[in-house]
Enzyme design. Sequence first.
Site, PDB file in Angstrom:
ATOM      1  N   ASP A  40      -4.300  10.827  -2.405  1.00 31.47           N
ATOM      2  CA  ASP A  40      -5.013   9.415  -2.798  1.00 31.47           C
ATOM      3  C   ASP A  40      -3.947   8.900  -4.193  1.00 31.47           C
ATOM      4  O   ASP A  40      -4.700  10.092  -4.731  1.00 31.47           O
ATOM      5  CB  ASP A  40      -5.979   9.059  -2.868  1.00 31.47           C
ATOM      6  N   TYR A  94      -6.577  -1.001 -10.695  1.00 30.23           N
ATOM      7  CA  TYR A  94      -7.865  -0.346 -10.269  1.00 30.23           C
ATOM      8  C   TYR A  94      -8.470   0.178 -10.935  1.00 30.23           C
ATOM      9  O   TYR A  94      -9.909   0.260 -11.538  1.00 30.23           O
ATOM     10  CB  TYR A  94      -7.465   1.114  -8.947  1.00 30.23           C
ATOM     11  N   ARG A 103     -12.559  14.141   9.568  1.00 22.53           N
ATOM     12  CA  ARG A 103     -13.141  12.981   8.170  1.00 22.53           C
ATOM     13  C   ARG A 103     -14.731  12.482   8.190  1.00 22.53           C
ATOM     14  O   ARG A 103     -14.875  13.315   6.953  1.00 22.53           O
ATOM     15  CB  ARG A 103     -11.998  11.706   7.864  1.00 22.53           C
ATOM     16  N   ARG A 152       1.366   6.138   4.881  1.00 16.39           N
ATOM     17  CA  ARG A 152       0.103   6.566   5.352  1.00 16.39           C
ATOM     18  C   ARG A 152       0.309   7.101   7.137  1.00 16.39           C
ATOM     19  O   ARG A 152      -0.642   6.345   8.039  1.00 16.39           O
ATOM     20  CB  ARG A 152      -0.587   4.979   5.726  1.00 16.39           C
ATOM     21  N   ARG A 190      -6.466   6.477   9.687  1.00 19.17           N
ATOM     22  CA  ARG A 190      -7.680   6.454  10.474  1.00 19.17           C
ATOM     23  C   ARG A 190      -7.181   5.799  12.085  1.00 19.17           C
ATOM     24  O   ARG A 190      -7.748   6.039  13.097  1.00 19.17           O
ATOM     25  CB  ARG A 190      -8.264   5.075   9.972  1.00 19.17           C
TER      26      ARG A 190
HETATM   27  O1  CP3 Z   1       0.783   8.310   3.295  1.00 18.34           O
HETATM   28  C1  CP3 Z   1      -0.559   9.010   3.277  1.00 18.34           C
HETATM   29  O2  CP3 Z   1       0.041   9.940   4.594  1.00 18.34           O
HETATM   30  C2  CP3 Z   1      -0.670  10.121   2.834  1.00 18.34           C
HETATM   31  C3  CP3 Z   1      -2.044   9.901   1.989  1.00 18.34           C
HETATM   32  C4  CP3 Z   1      -1.957   8.658   0.577  1.00 18.34           C
HETATM   33  C5  CP3 Z   1      -3.237   7.902   1.740  1.00 18.34           C
HETATM   34  N1  CP3 Z   1      -3.852   6.581  -0.357  1.00 18.34           N
HETATM   35  C6  CP3 Z   1      -4.566   8.470   1.964  1.00 18.34           C
HETATM   36  C7  CP3 Z   1      -5.370   7.124   1.642  1.00 18.34           C
HETATM   37  C8  CP3 Z   1      -1.419   7.483  -0.012  1.00 18.34           C
HETATM   38  C9  CP3 Z   1       0.271   8.141   0.276  1.00 18.34           C
HETATM   39  C10 CP3 Z   1      -2.277   6.564  -0.426  1.00 18.34           C
HETATM   40  C11 CP3 Z   1      -1.274   6.348  -0.909  1.00 18.34           C
HETATM   41  C12 CP3 Z   1      -1.995   4.860  -1.848  1.00 18.34           C
HETATM   42  N2  CP3 Z   1      -3.868   5.510  -2.189  1.00 18.34           N
HETATM   43  C13 CP3 Z   1      -2.394   3.688  -2.528  1.00 18.34           C
HETATM   44  C14 CP3 Z   1      -0.424   3.305  -2.614  1.00 18.34           C
HETATM   45  C15 CP3 Z   1       0.190   2.840  -1.637  1.00 18.34           C
HETATM   46  C16 CP3 Z   1      -0.838   1.477  -0.362  1.00 18.34           C
HETATM   47  O3  CP3 Z   1      -1.221   1.247   0.301  1.00 18.34           O
HETATM   48  O4  CP3 Z   1      -0.635   0.316  -1.541  1.00 18.34           O
HETATM   49  C17 CP3 Z   1      -3.061   2.707  -2.521  1.00 18.34           C
HETATM   50  C18 CP3 Z   1      -2.797   1.381  -3.309  1.00 18.34           C
HETATM   51  C19 CP3 Z   1      -3.905   4.131  -2.247  1.00 18.34           C
HETATM   52  C20 CP3 Z   1      -5.553   3.253  -3.203  1.00 18.34           C
HETATM   53  C21 CP3 Z   1      -6.546   3.194  -1.910  1.00 18.34           C
HETATM   54  N3  CP3 Z   1      -6.958   3.911  -0.626  1.00 18.34           N
HETATM   55  C22 CP3 Z   1      -7.121   2.195  -1.021  1.00 18.34           C
HETATM   56  C23 CP3 Z   1      -6.910   0.224  -1.711  1.00 18.34           C
HETATM   57  C24 CP3 Z   1      -7.827   2.749   0.402  1.00 18.34           C
HETATM   58  C25 CP3 Z   1      -8.768   1.632   0.550  1.00 18.34           C
HETATM   59  C26 CP3 Z   1      -7.860   0.789   1.870  1.00 18.34           C
HETATM   60  C27 CP3 Z   1      -7.903   1.517   3.161  1.00 18.34           C
HETATM   61  O5  CP3 Z   1      -6.905   1.890   3.421  1.00 18.34           O
HETATM   62  O6  CP3 Z   1      -9.204   1.967   3.751  1.00 18.34           O
HETATM   63  C28 CP3 Z   1      -7.381   3.899   0.035  1.00 18.34           C
HETATM   64  C29 CP3 Z   1      -8.015   4.823   0.973  1.00 18.34           C
HETATM   65  C30 CP3 Z   1      -7.045   5.356   1.834  1.00 18.34           C
HETATM   66  N4  CP3 Z   1      -6.623   5.976   0.588  1.00 18.34           N
HETATM   67  C31 CP3 Z   1      -6.907   6.268   2.911  1.00 18.34           C
HETATM   68  C32 CP3 Z   1      -6.397   7.090   3.489  1.00 18.34           C
HETATM   69  C33 CP3 Z   1      -5.883   8.166   4.593  1.00 18.34           C
HETATM   70  C34 CP3 Z   1      -8.317   5.586   4.246  1.00 18.34           C
HETATM   71  C35 CP3 Z   1      -9.241   6.153   3.683  1.00 18.34           C
HETATM   72  C36 CP3 Z   1     -10.369   6.673   4.860  1.00 18.34           C
HETATM   73  O7  CP3 Z   1     -10.222   7.560   5.795  1.00 18.34           O
HETATM   74  O8  CP3 Z   1     -11.538   5.853   5.190  1.00 18.34           O
END
Ligand code: CP3
Length: 341
Positions: free
Chosen positions: A73, A146, A36, A23, A27
């Site tokens: 994602d 999910y 974004r 990640r 943010r």
């Molecule tokens: O790592 C990176 O920078 C690459 C991009 C990436 C994202 N999500 C961007 C993201 C990767 C590899 C993921 C993986 C992901 N997504 C997982 C597995 C890893 C983990 O964290 O357990 C999971 C479970 C998800 C599903 C997901 N996406 C959730 C549960 C959420 C909400 C929680 C949160 O952090 O907001 C997301 C949103 C998400 N995915 C964001 C980002 C940058 C935040 C979105 C925003 O900008 O508001």
Amino acid sequence: MTQKPFLQALTEKQARPPIWLMRQAGRYLPEYRAVRADAGGFLDLCYNPKLAEEVTLQPIRRFGFDASILFADILLIPEALGQKLWFETGEGPRLEPINSAAGLQLGGVKSHLAPVIETVSRLSVSLPSETTLIGFAGAPWTVASYMVAGRGTPDQAPARLLADTRPQDFQSIIDLLVEATIDYLAAQVDAGAEVLQLFESWAGSLSGAAFERWCLAPVAAIISGLRARGVTVPIIGFPRAADCDMADYVARTGCQILGLDTGADRKAIAQSLPSDIVLQGNLDPQVLVRGGDELRRDIASIMEDFSARKFIFNLGHGIVPQTPPAHVAELVALVRGEKDL
Ligand code: CP3
């Protein structure tokens, strides 16, 4: 041409490990929040190759990480299979819950995910020559949890219930995810991804035979499916909080790199895994938020525990939005020895 530091570390132990963070685009960076907001939302950003490329590059420009992870994602695959996906602001992802594969189809996956593949192609050209490009997907159990619940759940109870009471219906979802994921990851590699990571964030909610059937077997099927297609890139397995023998997980899934979560027993794993397996991890994301002496101490301890191994420095889970960017810069300098621990 000398090899990229990340790829070099996979074949030979280095004096200093390469570093990237799960990640790393997100943010905690003001420049991410700005893009974004322009894109209109998180999903708009994922499907806009130019802007997704830009946010992927932001942490590389700022910190010079050794690897860059595609911005996308794990929940884009369910959407590509036909399930409705949206993000609730301030909360997280939502899907219209399902309890079988009825209504899902593989036919539209390729065209739906074409913009993400275009992001990979763009990155393969625009990344600095020393930076390795990592592609990724969610592992089937985590993604299915999910899809069945429609949202993140603390213990994945809805998916566990379906898997226990209607295993054939649950299997139909997993089988579809395995196929779609092989296609998607193979396309990422064709477009320029040099390493792949499979995120099994919810491995910890299963154990015993259920873990073997729903976590281990689908990941093994994806990796052997990729190999059968001629995909040779190294693969990172990340079974977060898994209650399993890690040597067994690595041997049976066929991953070359094992991502360790924050709670992993580093010393035991460093001693028990075959020396050709590369380890990755596992700084606590909350320690990176706090910084200071605790950060230095934990970095030193990780470097010491993995000193005899091929190793990639990372967090034990994704970076959190509260992380001060200055702490990330300090982490990179400390791991690289540009600053004394
Ligand atoms: O790592 C990176 O920078 C690459 C991009 C990436 C994202 N999500 C961007 C993201 C990767 C590899 C993921 C993986 C992901 N997504 C997982 C597995 C890893 C983990 O964290 O357990 C999971 C479970 C998800 C599903 C997901 N996406 C959730 C549960 C959420 C909400 C929680 C949160 O952090 O907001 C997301 C949103 C998400 N995915 C964001 C980002 C940058 C935040 C979105 C925003 O900008 O508001």
